[in-house]
Design an enzyme around this catalytic site. Structure first.
Site, short mmCIF file in Angstrom:
data_model
loop_
_atom_site.label_atom_id
_atom_site.label_comp_id
_atom_site.label_asym_id
_atom_site.label_seq_id
_atom_site.Cartn_x
_atom_site.Cartn_y
_atom_site.Cartn_z
N SER A 3 31.46 33.63 30.03
CA SER A 3 32.76 33.27 29.50
C SER A 3 33.53 32.41 30.51
CB SER A 3 33.51 34.55 29.12
OG SER A 3 34.68 34.29 28.42
N HIS B 181 30.84 31.01 25.28
CA HIS B 181 31.26 31.35 23.91
C HIS B 181 32.68 30.84 23.68
CE1 HIS B 181 32.97 35.58 25.22
NE2 HIS B 181 33.52 34.60 25.87
#
Length: 194
Positions: free
Chosen positions: A98, A123
């Site tokens: 992330s 993501h």
């Protein structure tokens, strides 16, 4: 309870002890080994600014092992990395997920690395909101703007098209170090320190 090792150095003036992170900072090494939040971002930004003030022409080595975290805190680190004169070399050890992966890709191009068993995950931003419908709409618009901005930066940092980044960040996208290199998130997989 957090245990931080202490290192003892011999100098011509006697012994001097440092916590391990202060000793690493002397070698221009900054560590992110937890979630990105306001506290960790403040510490990392302060270290980056200190090292740049100490010698703006020397590289800074930013080691990352992080599950990600706060977007605003991560963007404070990202903006500082881009702002300072010193090149920031990023090295993934363990996991960069992330915001951790975003910061890994934010290193100076040609100086972004991962160890061979590292894992990198990208993501879309996460958000959960509750309250009045109008406020939920405001937050939804904000997270969509953030998603667009992050995807544009990842596209620029990796050389991937914006359409590919949008598709690849739609869900959790885990990569090996070699796959992250092929994608453009890093430049090289290290097996031995050079």
């Amino acid at each position: 309870m957090s245990l931080v090792p202490v290192v003892v150095e011999q100098t011509n003036r006697g012994e001097r002890s440092y916590d391990i992170y202060s000793r690493l900072l002397k070698d221009r090494i900054v560590m992110l080994s937890e979630e990105v939040n306001d506290v960790t971002a403040s510490l990392i930004v302060a270290q980056l600014l200190f090292l740049e003030a100490e010698n703006p022409d020397k590289d800074i080595y930013f080691y990352i092992n992080s599950p990600g975290g706060s977007i605003t805190a991560g963007m404070a680190i990202y903006d500082t990395m881009q702002y300072i004169k010193s090149d920031v070399s990023t090295i993934c050890i363990g996991m960069a997920a992330s915001m951790g992966a975003f910061l890994l890709a934010a290193g100076e191009k040609g100086k972004r690395f991962a160890l061979p068993n590292s894992e990198i995950m990208i993501h879309q931003p996460l958000g959960g909101f509750q309250g009045q419908a109008t406020d939920i709409g405001i937050h939804a618009d904000r997270i969509l703007r953030i998603k667009k901005k992050l995807n544009a930066i990842i596209s620029e940092r990796t050389g991937q098209s914006i359409e590919k980044v949008e598709k690849d960040t739609e869900r959790d996208n885990f990569m090996t170090a070699e796959e992250a290199k092929e994608y453009g998130l890093i430049d090289e997989v290290f097996t031995k320190k050079k």
